[in-house]
Design an enzyme around this catalytic site. Structure first.
Site, mmCIF file in Angstrom:
data_model
loop_
_atom_site.group_PDB
_atom_site.id
_atom_site.type_symbol
_atom_site.label_atom_id
_atom_site.label_comp_id
_atom_site.label_asym_id
_atom_site.label_seq_id
_atom_site.Cartn_x
_atom_site.Cartn_y
_atom_site.Cartn_z
ATOM 1 N N GLU A 248 -4.489 -2.022 -0.641
ATOM 2 C CA GLU A 248 -5.483 -0.995 -0.928
ATOM 3 C C GLU A 248 -4.908 0.322 -0.437
ATOM 4 O O GLU A 248 -4.579 0.465 0.733
ATOM 5 C CB GLU A 248 -6.808 -1.305 -0.228
ATOM 6 C CG GLU A 248 -7.488 -2.573 -0.717
ATOM 7 C CD GLU A 248 -7.876 -2.522 -2.171
ATOM 8 O OE1 GLU A 248 -8.093 -1.396 -2.691
ATOM 9 O OE2 GLU A 248 -7.962 -3.582 -2.805
ATOM 10 N N CYS A 282 -11.299 6.034 2.285
ATOM 11 C CA CYS A 282 -10.712 5.890 0.949
ATOM 12 C C CYS A 282 -11.761 6.003 -0.147
ATOM 13 O O CYS A 282 -11.413 6.170 -1.318
ATOM 14 C CB CYS A 282 -9.971 4.569 0.843
ATOM 15 S SG CYS A 282 -10.999 3.117 1.134
#
Length: 482
Positions: A248, A282
């Site tokens: 990720e 994020c």
């Protein structure tokens, strides 16, 4: 003398080849602690031990594994105030967010505790007469977990919990910026009924201990959360050993505000999405794509709300936004402020370093106006309490702007139109889509991940985690004649 916090190597707490200081970004005079840095030899030793420990752990009964994960999760939730305070002290997020992160980390463990009892396989008849087929999942082996500093406990938990649930050994390299939270979680795990060396903590620099870890042929899988360049480097190293990877990485999330939106709701969502966690997440709403019909009214409320935010010490009551995590991060953030101005964006408010009662890495939340989607501030992940408004003339243009990015983690729309909401969630090219909700904030029992430069490999969280943390075995059985 401040005691040096140690690594967990092959089941034993050990000092390393050196140590680093960890200081409170809200108050640099506050030394959180000294933390050992693992050596290459220690990493090799713990990798060797993890292999035999994994085989022992995989042979544990389901209920025995379930009890371990449940105990970890329960202790995290019970100690949320204490450990949340430690997390906020070293990372800088307001205490309410730190406390909430620890509690959520506990929920990851209790969720996967239940999954220990739900590991069902499949069976089928063969195309050959008299042959039956059994399909089941087995542990992948030893998993390297490389976690970030922005959610030092939660992100680690959503990797560690499924890794243990599905029978793997874990070697954890946390971010060096937030080692105290890593040691606290490791202490909880190490007290459980697990084989010696099943779980290892190897604190150290990414360029040394991290690189050696991802290059090791003793690692069967790597789960990483961090930047795109580092992720690409890990993938390049992993492919040499055909090591399984799950990554990720970056994002440039957009929140689209339509002409029929509830403006108060839209502003609330934008403020929380852009500046929660000091913008260091994020899933942050770093691009606000706003319909021209409501642009001026939205901007007026957004700027007023941004200016009204209380920036302060993470542990002080009333703080809505804490400091950024480090001097390096602050310097990078301020450089993006200068970049935005040089590109022609208008800085409507904020974006400045703040002097507070205690010395720390404080800056005011900032809003850029009159931006285009081609500006670097709208192409690159800033990881800062900065957001940009992009004016559009229609829903179609908004969707086009949302999708015009190399990333694809989250996106959101604020609208009262069911038709637009439905079209958006079907056509937004992101792994997560929200409607009348922030782009930030996900549930633990469903898949999480993105597209493009945001993610690579199987999804995280929920049942989807089994795709990464297990390997499939297909068995053919012929019982013979009766």
């Amino acid at each position: 003398m401040t005691e040096i916090q140690k690594n967990l190597i092959a089941g034993e707490w050990q000092a390393g080849e050196g140590e680093i200081e960890n200081r409170n970004p809200s108050d640099l005079s506050d030394l959180v602690g000294l933390f050992a840095q693992a050596s290459g030899d220690q990493l090799d030793a713990t990798l060797t031990q993890s292999r035999s420990a994994q085989q022992e752990w995989a042979a544990y009964g389901m209920e025995r594994k379930q009890a371990v994960l449940m105990a970890i999760g329960t202790e995290l939730m019970t100690r949320a105030e204490e450990l949340g305070t430690l997390l906020s002290r070293e990372e800088g997020k307001p205490l309410a967010e730190g406390r909430g992160e620890i509690y959520r980390a506990g929920q990851f463990f209790t969720y996967y505790a239940a999954e220990c009892l739900r590991q069902l396989g499949e069976n089928a008849d063969s195309v050959r007469a008299g042959v039956e087929i059994d399909v089941r999942r087995e542990p992948v082996g030893t998993v390297a977990i490389i976690s970030p500093w922005n959610f030092p406990t939660a992100t680690a938990a959503w990797k560690i919990a499924p890794a243990l649930c599905y029978g793997n050994a874990v070697v954890w390299k946390p971010a060096n910026v937030t080692p105290a939270s890593a040691v606290a979680l490791t202490e909880i795990i190490a007290r459980q009924d697990i084989p010696r060396g099943l779980f290892s903590l190897v604190m150290g620099a990414g360029r040394s201990i991290g690189q050696r870890l991802v290059e090791s042929p003793q690692i069967d899988a790597i789960s990483f959360t961090g930047s795109v360049p580092v992720g690409k480097g890990i993938a390049a190293a992993a492919i040499q050993n055909l090591t399984k990877v799950q990554m990720e990485m970056g994002s440039k999330n957009a929140l689209a505000v339509m002409d029929d939106a509830d403006l108060d709701l839209a502003v609330t969502l934008a403020l929380g999405g852009a500046f929660g966690g000091t913008g260091q997440k994020c899933t942050a709403s770093s691009r606000l794509v706003v319909h021209e019909a409501v642009h001026d009214a939205f901007v007026e409320e957004l700027v007023a709300g941004t200016q009204a935010m209380t920036v302060g010490h993470a542990l002080e009551a009333g703080t809505q936004m804490g400091p950024v995590v480090s001097a390096q991060q602050l310097a990078e953030n301020l450089a993006y402020v200068d970049l935005g101005r040089s590109e022609g964006a208008e800085l409507a408010c904020g974006g400045q370093r703040l002097e507070m009662a205690t010395e720390g890495f404080y800056m005011s939340p900032g809003v850029f106006l009159n931006t285009t989607n081609q500006m670097r501030i709208n192409r690159e992940e800033m990881f800062a309490p900065l957001t940009s408004v992009i004016k559009v003339a229609s829903y179609d243009e908004a969707l086009s702007v949302v999708n015009d990015t190399n990333f694809g983690l989250t996106s959101g729309i604020v609208t009262t139109s069911l038709a637009r909401a439905t079209h958006f969630r079907r056509n937004a090219r992101t792994g997560v889509v929200t409607v009348n909700l922030p782009t930030a904030g996900t549930d633990y029992h469903v898949p999480f991940g993105g597209r493009g430069d945001s993610s690579y490999g199987p999804r995280e969280q929920g049942k989807a985690a089994a795709e990464f943390y297990t390997t499939v075995k297909t068995a053919y059985i012929s019982a013979g004649p009766v």
